[in-house]
Design an enzyme around this catalytic site. Structure first.
Site, PDB file in Angstrom:
ATOM      1  N   ASP A  47      38.999  34.675  40.536  1.00 59.43           N
ATOM      2  CA  ASP A  47      37.713  35.060  40.097  1.00 59.43           C
ATOM      3  C   ASP A  47      36.560  33.986  40.435  1.00 59.43           C
ATOM      4  OD1 ASP A  47      38.156  33.295  38.215  1.00 59.43           O
ATOM      5  OD2 ASP A  47      37.516  34.449  36.473  1.00 59.43           O
ATOM      6  N   GLU A  48      37.073  33.136  41.628  1.00 61.17           N
ATOM      7  CA  GLU A  48      36.186  32.165  41.808  1.00 61.17           C
ATOM      8  C   GLU A  48      36.722  31.589  43.200  1.00 61.17           C
ATOM      9  OE1 GLU A  48      35.024  27.391  40.066  1.00 61.17           O
ATOM     10  OE2 GLU A  48      36.531  28.656  39.354  1.00 61.17           O
TER      11      GLU A  48
END
Length: 104
Positions: A47-48
């Site tokens: 998620d990054e």
């Protein structure tokens, strides 16, 4: 933050087991949006990521409007809320994040 650390102050709390298939599908949808805007995507986790948007599919000259549009697009396509930071280099951003995590 790990789940163990998050629930430690709440010993009687209830929580659901993680749905990693759903999480992975959401991650793939978000990363597909990133790659539509720029091929220069440096994934850090599910998620990054760091994105180089110097040249981008929208023709934006500044990174801030790209970040704003990405957040809007992610919300529209997935229903998820995203955060975005803008820095002149990934090294600068990594240094900034490292300092923030030490003080948080």
């Amino acid at each position: 933050m790990s789940m163990a650390k998050a629930v430690a102050p709440l010993p009687r709390s209830r929580h659901r087991a993680a749905d990693f298939q759903r999480y992975r599908a959401a991650s793939q949808a978000v990363f597909a949006i990133f790659r539509e805007v720029t091929p220069l995507v440096e994934p850090l986790s599910l998620d990054e990521a760091y994105l180089d948007v110097t040249e981008n599919a929208w023709g934006e000259r500044l990174a801030t409007p790209v970040a704003r549009r990405l957040k809007e697009r992610i919300r529209a396509d997935t229903g998820l809320t995203a955060s975005a930071g803008v820095a002149p280099t990934s090294f600068w951003q990594k240094s900034r994040l490292a300092g923030r995590s030490q003080t948080a």
